[in-house]
Write a protein that holds these residues in place. Structure first.
Motif, PDB file in Angstrom:
ATOM      1  N   GLU A 104      38.340  37.659  36.804  1.00  0.00           N
ATOM      2  CA  GLU A 104      37.437  38.780  36.535  1.00  0.00           C
ATOM      3  C   GLU A 104      37.373  39.715  37.743  1.00  0.00           C
ATOM      4  OE1 GLU A 104      32.820  39.229  35.260  1.00  0.00           O
ATOM      5  OE2 GLU A 104      34.045  37.781  34.148  1.00  0.00           O
ATOM      6  N   TRP A 105      37.349  39.151  38.938  1.00  0.00           N
ATOM      7  CA  TRP A 105      37.363  39.950  40.151  1.00  0.00           C
ATOM      8  C   TRP A 105      38.635  40.803  40.187  1.00  0.00           C
ATOM      9  CZ3 TRP A 105      40.494  40.795  44.288  1.00  0.00           C
ATOM     10  CH2 TRP A 105      39.933  41.494  45.368  1.00  0.00           C
ATOM     11  N   GLY A 106      39.768  40.193  39.857  1.00  0.00           N
ATOM     12  CA  GLY A 106      41.032  40.914  39.828  1.00  0.00           C
ATOM     13  C   GLY A 106      41.022  42.033  38.809  1.00  0.00           C
ATOM     14  N   LEU A 107      40.434  41.756  37.637  1.00  0.00           N
ATOM     15  CA  LEU A 107      40.331  42.772  36.588  1.00  0.00           C
ATOM     16  C   LEU A 107      39.503  43.975  37.062  1.00  0.00           C
ATOM     17  CD1 LEU A 107      40.904  43.389  33.554  1.00  0.00           C
ATOM     18  CD2 LEU A 107      38.711  42.310  33.055  1.00  0.00           C
ATOM     19  N   ASN A 108      38.426  43.677  37.779  1.00  0.00           N
ATOM     20  CA  ASN A 108      37.540  44.751  38.248  1.00  0.00           C
ATOM     21  C   ASN A 108      38.078  45.508  39.463  1.00  0.00           C
ATOM     22  OD1 ASN A 108      35.617  44.202  36.278  1.00  0.00           O
ATOM     23  ND2 ASN A 108      34.611  42.657  37.528  1.00  0.00           N
ATOM     24  N   ASN A 109      39.046  44.910  40.174  1.00  0.00           N
ATOM     25  CA  ASN A 109      39.495  45.532  41.413  1.00  0.00           C
ATOM     26  C   ASN A 109      40.977  45.897  41.448  1.00  0.00           C
ATOM     27  OD1 ASN A 109      37.109  45.403  43.433  1.00  0.00           O
ATOM     28  ND2 ASN A 109      37.073  43.469  42.326  1.00  0.00           N
TER      29      ASN A 109
END
Length: 112
Positions: A104-109
């Protein structure tokens, strides 16, 4: 007990965080765990194909380390040609919510 309490007492590698990194750190281990979580049980060559840019030797050593750390189950079938399947242990499955948060962090960043 917080992370700083452990760090004050000694080497960061002797902390719970250090242990976690020793089990899942590096270029390939989280990817292997992710693929096993997505596919339940995977044969060696299928894992190699799904990862792509990994050598047979590296994949083999990473799987052996994950098995030694209680993260991966290796099941060998006595047949010709030999068939070996890999799956996650219950211990590894407890890590999946953390991996989902990383995704999710990767998706957001990604590309920001």
């Amino acid at each position: 007990m917080g992370m700083s309490d452990y760090i004050e007492k000694g080497n960061v590698q002797e902390t719970p965080f250090g242990y976690t990194i020793s089990v899942i750190g590096g270029k390939w281990k989280m990817l292997i765990i992710y693929l096993l979580a997505e596919n339940q049980t995977v044969r060696f060559n299928d894992l190699k194909r799904k990862i792509g840019a990994i050598t047979y030797k590296t994949l083999s050593s990473q799987l052996k380390e994950l098995e030694a750390d209680g993260m991966v189950i290796r099941k060998e079938y006595p047949q010709v040609p030999p068939k070996v399947e890999y799956s996650l242990t219950q211990k590894a499955e407890t890590l999946l919510p953390v991996l989902e948060q990383l995704c999710e962090w990767g998706l957001n960043n990604y590309n920001k």
